[in-house]
Design a protein around this motif. Structure first.
Motif, mmCIF file in Angstrom:
data_model
loop_
_atom_site.group_PDB
_atom_site.id
_atom_site.type_symbol
_atom_site.label_atom_id
_atom_site.label_comp_id
_atom_site.label_asym_id
_atom_site.label_seq_id
_atom_site.Cartn_x
_atom_site.Cartn_y
_atom_site.Cartn_z
ATOM 1 N N UNK A 220 0.685 -1.216 -0.003
ATOM 2 C CA UNK A 220 0.033 0.087 -0.115
ATOM 3 C C UNK A 220 0.913 1.316 -0.017
ATOM 4 N N UNK A 223 2.370 1.758 -3.489
ATOM 5 C CA UNK A 223 1.261 2.308 -4.633
ATOM 6 C C UNK A 223 0.898 3.630 -4.307
ATOM 7 N N UNK A 224 0.892 3.923 -2.829
ATOM 8 C CA UNK A 224 0.323 5.259 -2.614
ATOM 9 C C UNK A 224 1.842 6.238 -2.980
ATOM 10 N N UNK A 227 1.414 6.746 -6.671
ATOM 11 C CA UNK A 227 0.258 7.456 -7.275
ATOM 12 C C UNK A 227 0.585 8.962 -7.073
ATOM 13 N N UNK A 228 1.057 9.461 -5.903
ATOM 14 C CA UNK A 228 1.245 10.569 -5.628
ATOM 15 C C UNK A 228 2.026 11.306 -6.537
ATOM 16 N N UNK A 230 2.584 10.398 -9.663
ATOM 17 C CA UNK A 230 1.937 10.627 -10.841
ATOM 18 C C UNK A 230 0.929 11.495 -10.805
ATOM 19 N N UNK A 234 0.976 14.841 -13.199
ATOM 20 C CA UNK A 234 -0.142 15.333 -14.123
ATOM 21 C C UNK A 234 -0.720 16.787 -13.691
ATOM 22 N N UNK A 241 0.375 22.996 -19.623
ATOM 23 C CA UNK A 241 -0.285 23.064 -20.917
ATOM 24 C C UNK A 241 -1.281 24.398 -20.987
ATOM 25 N N UNK A 242 -2.017 24.749 -19.753
ATOM 26 C CA UNK A 242 -3.048 25.413 -19.759
ATOM 27 C C UNK A 242 -2.425 26.935 -19.623
ATOM 28 N N UNK A 243 -1.208 27.109 -19.089
ATOM 29 C CA UNK A 243 -0.600 28.572 -19.159
ATOM 30 C C UNK A 243 0.298 28.560 -20.359
ATOM 31 N N UNK A 244 0.392 27.719 -21.215
ATOM 32 C CA UNK A 244 1.040 27.781 -22.507
ATOM 33 C C UNK A 244 2.395 28.115 -22.242
ATOM 34 N N UNK A 245 3.011 27.809 -21.252
ATOM 35 C CA UNK A 245 4.549 28.222 -21.317
ATOM 36 C C UNK A 245 5.366 27.239 -21.957
ATOM 37 N N UNK A 319 4.390 34.000 -15.321
ATOM 38 C CA UNK A 319 3.572 32.654 -15.405
ATOM 39 C C UNK A 319 4.752 31.581 -15.062
ATOM 40 N N UNK A 337 3.292 15.242 3.796
ATOM 41 C CA UNK A 337 2.091 14.519 3.755
ATOM 42 C C UNK A 337 2.447 12.986 3.732
ATOM 43 N N UNK B 3 -3.722 6.016 -1.113
ATOM 44 C CA UNK B 3 -4.433 6.074 -2.592
ATOM 45 C C UNK B 3 -3.665 5.036 -3.089
ATOM 46 N N UNK B 51 -7.040 28.557 -23.844
ATOM 47 C CA UNK B 51 -6.463 27.204 -23.514
ATOM 48 C C UNK B 51 -7.409 26.130 -23.026
#
Lengths: 344, 82
Positions: A220, A223-224, A227-228, A230, A234, A241-245, A319, A337, B3, B51
């Motif tokens: 556990x 995998x924890x 996962x954190x 990943x 992400x 991506x959103x701020x298009x740097x 940005x 954490x 998790x 975006x």
């Protein structure tokens, strides 16, 4: 176990070379006679574990199978000088009563089967390589593992003491980053991989010391942690991506940078073991602080300095700065954490 | 917080569901800036809103049909195994 008179002198265990077979041991006939080694000393009796079919003729004479499974199964007896039972695995046989298996004794068929198996294996591997090439190219990954001891030592020192290092740029060699072995500022994946595995082990140690351990807890934890990792990558990718740097950062670089915190976590956990909460919090604070500075300086170079200096004052700078601060600030939070439930 | 990989996958599927559910006619068209197809020049920065709209539109286009069997599978899985 059958002791062959000729072979009791050799301490041969495990693999026996095919073709070394000579006449089958004459002692095979009866298992209850007292057997003697070359000096006439009586050999210790061993209880018979398997049916002795070694006198059975194979298709091609005395071809002995590769290794005897019986060598690993004999009852534990301390070796006694020359009559060491370790040498006894003379003619163990693998004929488990399957009549059809005899065809594989035929060397031609065996060769063909081996070749076929090998071609199958290499084809399978090529296929997998082609499929994986799109996502994770192997040559790219190899770049990250080209490290040596010097680099690892220097990098670890940098992780905990980045204050005096002045030049954070990465040399480029014909448009491609120089290997980590020659350049201390380049990211690598060796330290992260080792750090993640060590973290899982140290977590197991912590749990064990608090009497809370069980093997599935270890899974556990593992995998924890993954996962954190990943999730963090992400989130950073989404923000990028959103701020298009526009940056030169690759996914594997991000993975490397996100996993550097595991080194600090390990140190904090070890301090927590030694000195309970006080040591843990002190070391956690110190290593988060130095990690934040390390990340900030490294990423500032990577995210910005990769481009040429003419864009130094474009609007994206603010940005980039926010992104850097966010990433660096995320590290201590995650470090805390992921370790706080392990310390008493 | 423990998790696991399965929780991560479930969370991703739920988020994608949430993005795909947004109704084009009733909601998205009412948003200012939604019809932005003319921002393909070499502008300095496309802007955060464009975006995000690009992102929503591409997720809906790509993920609308594959998400249906994935959801069915997860529902059946949860029904059987709880």
């Amino acid at each position: 176990m059958i002791f062959s008179k000729a072979r009791s002198q050799e301490q041969v265990r495990g693999r026996r070379i095919a073709g070394g077979g000579s006449t089958p041991p004459t002692s095979a006939s009866s298992m209850y006679e007292q057997q003697y080694d070359a000096y006439g000393q009586p050999l210790p009796q061993q209880p018979q574990l398997f049916d002795d079919t070694s006198t059975q003729n194979y298709g091609y004479g005395q071809q002995v199978p590769d290794y005897s499974g019986m060598n690993y199964g004999y009852p534990q007896q301390p070796p006694q000088g020359q009559a060491a039972p370790g040498g006894g695995g003379a003619y163990g046989n693998l004929q488990g009563g399957m009549p059809g298996a005899q065809i594989f004794q035929d060397p031609m068929v065996a060769n063909m089967a081996m070749q076929y198996g090998q071609t199958l294996a290499s084809q399978g591997r090529e296929y997998m390589d082609k499929k994986l090439e799109k996502y994770v190219s192997a040559s790219q990954v190899k770049y990250y593992f080209a490290v040596d001891t010097q680099y690892v030592m220097k990098k670890l020192k940098l992780l905990f003491f980045p204050y005096t290092h002045s030049d954070w740029s990465v040399r480029y060699d014909q448009n491609q980053q120089v290997q980590p072995r020659h350049e201390v500022n380049a990211p690598d994946l060796y330290i992260p991989v080792m750090a993640v595995v060590t973290y899982i082990l140290v977590a197991g140690l912590c749990l064990g010391l608090q009497e809370r351990f069980s093997p599935d807890l270890l899974g556990i934890q593992a995998s924890s942690a993954l996962v954190w990792l990943v999730l963090e990558i992400l989130v950073v990718l989404a923000i990028l991506y959103v701020t298009a740097i526009q940056t030169n950062i690759k996914y594997l670089d991000l993975l490397a940078f996100s996993s550097y915190k595991y080194v600090g976590m390990i140190v904090a956990l070890l301090a927590g073991i030694i000195m309970e909460s006080m040591g843990y919090y002190c070391l956690l604070a110190y290593s988060s602080f130095s990690l934040v500075i390390f990340m900030f300086r490294t990423l500032r170079w990577q995210v910005q300095g990769g481009n040429s200096e003419m864009e130094a004052y474009s609007a994206g700078n603010k940005r980039r700065l926010y992104l850097l601060l966010f990433m660096s600030g995320l590290q201590p939070i995650l470090m805390w954490w992921l370790t706080q439930h392990l310390v008493a | 917080m423990a998790l696991g990989v399965y929780s991560l996958l479930e969370a991703i599927v739920l988020c994608l569901n949430a993005v795909c559910i947004l109704n084009e006619d009733r909601f998205l068209s009412k948003l200012p800036g939604w019809g932005g197809t003319q921002v393909h020049g070499f502008g300095e920065e496309p802007g955060i809103k464009t975006q995000i709209f690009h992102f929503i539109r591409s997720v809906k286009t790509v993920m609308k049909y594959p998400l249906i069997p994935v959801n069915i599978f997860i529902i059946i899985f949860k029904l059987i195994f709880g």
